[in-house]
Design an enzyme around this catalytic site. Structure first.
Site, PDB file in Angstrom:
ATOM      1  N   PRO A 128       2.246  -1.894  -3.538  1.00 16.90           N
ATOM      2  CG  PRO A 128       3.058  -3.895  -4.387  1.00 16.90           C
ATOM      3  CD  PRO A 128       3.049  -2.426  -4.640  1.00 16.90           C
ATOM      4  CD  GLU A 129      -0.445   0.633   2.117  1.00 19.20           C
ATOM      5  OE1 GLU A 129      -0.145   0.681   3.324  1.00 19.20           O
ATOM      6  OE2 GLU A 129      -1.348   1.313   1.621  1.00 19.20           O
ATOM      7  CE  LYS A 177       4.670   0.618   2.369  1.00 19.18           C
ATOM      8  NZ  LYS A 177       4.163   1.771   1.608  1.00 19.18           N
ATOM      9  NE  ARG A 208       0.594  10.085   0.545  1.00 17.63           N
ATOM     10  CZ  ARG A 208       1.574   9.239   0.761  1.00 17.63           C
ATOM     11  NH1 ARG A 208       1.302   8.021   1.200  1.00 17.63           N
ATOM     12  NH2 ARG A 208       2.828   9.561   0.548  1.00 17.63           N
TER      13      ARG A 208
END
Length: 317
Positions: free
Chosen positions: A2-3, A61, A300
């Site tokens: 989750p961001e 976060k 990534r």
């Protein structure tokens, strides 16, 4: 993982249900989910039982709930203790009524004081067990401002979050601080966006989206960035996160849900991330032939349009 918008969705949901309520009992069903609480399950439960939740606060976060201990009224502050929640890859904080059967991957259950019309259990569910809960200390903020975004913010921050910068949605975010840090680094722009010491809460997805909206390439050298470009980038990051919040967050994984169990739908509106080989929407509207390209970046990937986000000649990673 989750961001920021996903974590903010959770924060807002929790704030609605738990502020001012007392934790009456704690069940630790899987000690692995409180492994960051070094003194173990009994101490974890002992710190929380009869504590009152003052607020739900987020910076980047990081998410925590300041507590009033030993039956102190909920308006009293300065107790210096909070319940920290780390969602990891698949953590969920769900409000449930007692009659709802336990979820398959339920790890921790907090029972809350009775309030008419409100669920009485806060459940931490986590399939992959990368997240967890722990009790932590609160420390004064370096700038004297609120620790993060909350309903009644205090000038205290969870110790584990004290090292990170403010995020674009924080009312106390300083563009001048951000720009000074950005210009002082000799690195690529996306690498800087992912550096929580410069600006917090921006992960891979929203970095790609903000850069696309700002028409900037991820390899742009930070020390060459003009003030107007940096301001446009911050505004783009803020806009894309607010758009995601309006849609309930970005969910690529059915494991991510907000505090009430509802998935977000912003993934349907992404302009760059995950659109490899598809036409750039901005270029298409302008009659140009831009196509979203995916490149490897820091183990990534980055998604850009070569037409409206051209690579700089002297770019940096």
């Amino acid at each position: 993982m989750p961001e920021l918008p996903e974590v903010e969705v959770v924060r807002r949901g929790l704030a609605r249900w738990v502020r001012g309520r007392t934790i009456t009992s704690v069940d630790v069903l899987d000690p692995r989910s409180i492994r960051r609480h070094a003194l173990g399950p009994e101490d974890f439960a002992g710190n929380l039982e009869q504590a009152t939740v003052l607020d739900v606060v987020r910076r980047g976060k990081f998410l925590w709930m300041p507590l009033a201990l030993d039956g102190a009224p909920a308006h009293e502050t300065g107790t210096g203790v909070a319940l920290m929640a780390h969602l990891g890859m698949s953590g969920q904080l769900l409000m449930q009524d007692p009659e709802v059967p336990d979820e398959k991957h339920l790890k921790v259950r907090l029972r809350l004081s009775h309030t008419d019309g409100m669920p009485e259990q806060l459940r931490f569910v986590d399939q992959r067990i990368f997240g967890g809960l722990f009790v932590t200390s609160l420390v004064p903020t370096a700038d004297g401002g609120p620790g993060g975004l909350g309903e009644s913010p205090l000038p205290e921050i969870a110790a584990e979050a004290a090292h990170i910068a403010r995020d674009p949605l924080d009312p106390h975010f300083s563009f001048e601080d951000f720009y000074r840090k950005l210009r002082s680094r000799r690195t690529g722009l996306k690498r800087a966006l992912l550096d929580q010491g410069i600006i917090s809460g921006i992960g891979n997805i929203y970095a790609d989206e903000a850069l696309w909206r700002a028409r900037l390439h991820y390899a742009r050298a930070t020390d060459t960035l003009r003030r107007a470009d940096a301001a446009r980038l911050v505004e783009a990051a803020r806009d894309v996160m607010n758009d995601a919040l309006a849609a309930g967050g970005t969910s690529f994984d059915s494991l991510y849900v907000n505090v009430n169990g509802d998935s977000g739908y912003f993934a349907r509106s992404l302009d760059a991330y995950g659109r490899t080989g598809q036409a750039c929407r901005r270029c298409a509207e302008a009659g140009l032939a831009g196509v979203i390209k995916r490149e490897q970046f820091m183990n990534r990937s980055s998604h850009t349009c070569p037409v409206c986000q051209p690579r700089p000649r002297n770019g940096r990673w």
